[in-house]
Design a protein around this motif. Structure first.
Motif, PDB file in Angstrom:
ATOM      1  N   PRO A   1      -1.773   6.143  -1.487  1.00  0.00           N
ATOM      2  CA  PRO A   1      -1.884   4.923  -0.671  1.00  0.00           C
ATOM      3  C   PRO A   1      -3.282   4.300  -0.714  1.00  0.00           C
ATOM      4  N   ILE A   2      -4.318   5.141  -0.804  1.00  0.00           N
ATOM      5  CA  ILE A   2      -5.684   4.612  -0.869  1.00  0.00           C
ATOM      6  C   ILE A   2      -5.901   3.865  -2.179  1.00  0.00           C
ATOM      7  N   VAL A   3      -5.427   4.449  -3.291  1.00  0.00           N
ATOM      8  CA  VAL A   3      -5.532   3.779  -4.597  1.00  0.00           C
ATOM      9  C   VAL A   3      -4.772   2.456  -4.569  1.00  0.00           C
ATOM     10  N   ASN A   4      -3.560   2.465  -4.008  1.00  0.00           N
ATOM     11  CA  ASN A   4      -2.770   1.230  -3.899  1.00  0.00           C
ATOM     12  C   ASN A   4      -3.503   0.169  -3.088  1.00  0.00           C
ATOM     13  N   THR A   5      -4.133   0.607  -1.995  1.00  0.00           N
ATOM     14  CA  THR A   5      -4.859  -0.324  -1.122  1.00  0.00           C
ATOM     15  C   THR A   5      -6.000  -0.988  -1.861  1.00  0.00           C
ATOM     16  N   ILE A   6      -6.765  -0.202  -2.597  1.00  0.00           N
ATOM     17  CA  ILE A   6      -7.921  -0.741  -3.323  1.00  0.00           C
ATOM     18  C   ILE A   6      -7.467  -1.706  -4.421  1.00  0.00           C
ATOM     19  N   ILE A   7      -6.467  -1.311  -5.195  1.00  0.00           N
ATOM     20  CA  ILE A   7      -5.981  -2.180  -6.285  1.00  0.00           C
ATOM     21  C   ILE A   7      -5.401  -3.472  -5.727  1.00  0.00           C
ATOM     22  N   SER A   8      -4.580  -3.366  -4.693  1.00  0.00           N
ATOM     23  CA  SER A   8      -3.975  -4.561  -4.092  1.00  0.00           C
ATOM     24  C   SER A   8      -5.048  -5.458  -3.491  1.00  0.00           C
TER      25      SER A   8
ATOM     26  N   GLN B   1       3.587  -4.462  -7.520  1.00  0.00           N
ATOM     27  CA  GLN B   1       4.290  -3.340  -6.898  1.00  0.00           C
ATOM     28  C   GLN B   1       4.802  -2.353  -7.947  1.00  0.00           C
ATOM     29  N   MET B   2       5.389  -2.883  -9.007  1.00  0.00           N
ATOM     30  CA  MET B   2       5.901  -2.013 -10.072  1.00  0.00           C
ATOM     31  C   MET B   2       4.767  -1.206 -10.707  1.00  0.00           C
ATOM     32  N   PHE B   3       3.637  -1.861 -10.959  1.00  0.00           N
ATOM     33  CA  PHE B   3       2.486  -1.180 -11.546  1.00  0.00           C
ATOM     34  C   PHE B   3       2.003  -0.051 -10.644  1.00  0.00           C
ATOM     35  N   GLU B   4       1.921  -0.317  -9.339  1.00  0.00           N
ATOM     36  CA  GLU B   4       1.398   0.697  -8.416  1.00  0.00           C
ATOM     37  C   GLU B   4       2.381   1.851  -8.228  1.00  0.00           C
ATOM     38  N   ILE B   5       3.660   1.562  -8.289  1.00  0.00           N
ATOM     39  CA  ILE B   5       4.651   2.649  -8.215  1.00  0.00           C
ATOM     40  C   ILE B   5       4.516   3.570  -9.423  1.00  0.00           C
TER      41      ILE B   5
ATOM     42  N   THR C   1       0.815  -1.226   0.000  1.00  0.00           N
ATOM     43  CA  THR C   1       0.000   0.000   0.000  1.00  0.00           C
ATOM     44  C   THR C   1       0.844   1.269   0.000  1.00  0.00           C
ATOM     45  N   THR C   2       2.006   1.218   0.604  1.00  0.00           N
ATOM     46  CA  THR C   2       2.884   2.392   0.609  1.00  0.00           C
ATOM     47  C   THR C   2       4.288   1.969   0.202  1.00  0.00           C
ATOM     48  N   TYR C   3       4.839   2.646  -0.769  1.00  0.00           N
ATOM     49  CA  TYR C   3       6.187   2.329  -1.263  1.00  0.00           C
ATOM     50  C   TYR C   3       7.103   3.513  -0.956  1.00  0.00           C
ATOM     51  N   GLY C   4       8.143   3.230  -0.194  1.00  0.00           N
ATOM     52  CA  GLY C   4       9.042   4.308   0.199  1.00  0.00           C
ATOM     53  C   GLY C   4       8.606   5.022   1.451  1.00  0.00           C
ATOM     54  N   GLY C   5       7.579   4.494   2.140  1.00  0.00           N
ATOM     55  CA  GLY C   5       7.092   5.130   3.358  1.00  0.00           C
ATOM     56  C   GLY C   5       5.717   5.736   3.169  1.00  0.00           C
TER      57      GLY C   5
END
Length: 419
Positions: free
Chosen positions: A343-350, A390-394, A280-284
């Protein structure tokens, strides 16, 4: 706006982070984290996601040695609830100004009194292991609070003057122990009269199963990441606040997955601590690795480009204070918007990717928090599809950050030109 935030948000966050119960739970689980991390790494090594890996070690060491090592790990997880109770009661007693060793002893005795040793067919002890984690937290807090209550009453037993002073003093110190045991025995008798199998079953049914169910949901993790990112915008360490509330739930869910992974059975949960930390969070906080990449690739202003270069290496390993304070992100509403959204977008996609089984669930293996993306995705699930996610979400995070960073960059460029 800054003054309003300081008057409203900071006091609330301070109350949460400094609450003695939540602080003790957070501190106690932090004590166990290094132990679980080391065990997790050994379990990961034993089950490394490479075809033929397990067969190689079985042929080299023999199945008997492998089984012996596996039993050692099982012994630790079979008593995880008890370990949680010991460390929570230790920290709670310490935070309450009591003797920490005595407090942990109170918690241990209380746990043993209230928790019946029911054995599974697999020889694991029900309630002492992962299913007893929440009970360990509750008993650790309540038992030490009972001990503290009786200690503050300063109850004494009057004995004859001829008896040495050391004798009544030692008896007086035993009274709080006796009070705690008496209360717990009365609770156990009451439950028996009511036909309730155990205190564990009662509390699990009324409190912990509902809490665990609420925490094990996409909505819960979205709220977690929203609050954590939102508080950072106002200069408050958001994860410190959210972890005070979510840590016990995520810890328990992670342990369930780790036990299932070790046993070679189906993993039960999507939303674990590893899901939050790794997907959900990359790099903090704010998923600032995406922000840093945009700053380095796109920005023309010297200040943003220099901050990006300086903060990139720490950011890869999850340390994002240099970029948070370097831009700064705090009270910078232009960057705050994507900082909260990404982070919210990452959470939903993941969450959807795991829900539809496009990617295996996280195994519960606790990796060092500095493990970089791509590697962490593979190690936490055993699948390179997780690394691709992870690469896609970054990259998606970069696209979301882009217009906001570009706008800020243009503004700073104008300022640099005039100076």
């Amino acid at each position: 706006m800054q003054e309003k935030a300081e008057k409203s948000l900071i006091p609330i966050s301070t109350r949460i982070t400094e609450n003695v119960v939540l602080k003790s739970i957070r501190d106690g689980l932090s004590i166990l984290s290094p132990l679980i991390m080391i065990i997790s790494l050994f379990i990961l090594i034993a089950n490394f996601p490479i075809p033929g890996w397990h067969s190689f070690w079985s042929n080299l060491l023999g199945n008997q040695v492998i089984a012996s090592i596996s039993t050692s790990f099982n012994n630790i997880f079979n008593f995880m609830g008890l370990l949680v109770c010991i460390v929570i009661s230790y920290c709670y007693g310490k935070n309450r100004g009591l003797k920490d060793f005595v407090s942990s002893l109170v918690g241990l005795i209380s746990f043993l009194i209230l928790t019946p040793p029911v054995f599974h067919s697999t020889s694991s002890i029900l309630y002492f292991g992962n299913s007893g984690i929440f009970m360990g937290i509750l008993i650790g807090i309540v038992s030490v609070e009972l001990y503290r209550f009786s200690l503050n009453k300063k109850w004494k037993i009057k004995l004859h003057d001829s008896i040495p002073p050391a004798v009544p003093n030692s008896i007086t110190e035993l009274l709080p122990f006796g009070f705690v045991i008496l209360v717990l025995i009365m609770v156990k008798i009451l439950l028996t009269l009511l036909g309730i199998p155990s205190f564990n079953d009662l509390i699990s049914l009324l409190i912990f199963n509902p809490l665990k169910g609420l925490g094990n949901s996409l909505v819960s993790i979205v709220i977690y990441n929203f609050v954590a990112s939102f508080l950072w915008v106002f200069g408050i360490n958001g994860p410190t606040v959210t972890n005070s509330i979510w840590s016990p739930i995520l810890f328990s869910l992670s342990q369930d997955n780790l036990s299932a992974f070790q046993a070679g059975i189906k993993l039960p949960h999507i939303y674990t601590q590893q899901f939050v930390d790794i997907f959900t969070t990359y790099g903090g906080g704010g998923s600032t690795l995406s922000l840093l990449l945009i700053m380095i690739i796109v920005c023309k202003s010297k200040s943003l480009k220099n901050v990006g270069k300086m903060a990139m290496i720490p950011g890869i390993f999850g340390i994002n204070e240099p970029v948070i304070f370097g831009i700064p992100i705090i009270f910078n509403l232009r960057i705050a918007i994507p900082f909260v959204i990404v982070p919210i977008v990452n959470t939903i996609i993941s969450g959807l990717a795991f829900y539809y089984r496009w990617i295996p669930y996280t195994t519960g293996v606790m990796l060092p928090w500095t493990t970089p993306p791509i590697i962490s995705g593979w190690l936490s699930t055993g699948s390179w599809m997780a690394s691709l996610l992870q690469m896609f979400e970054i990259v998606l995070g970069m696209l979301i950050y882009f217009p906001f960073v570009r706008s800020l960059d243009n503004e700073i460029c104008k300022t640099e030109e005039t100076n």
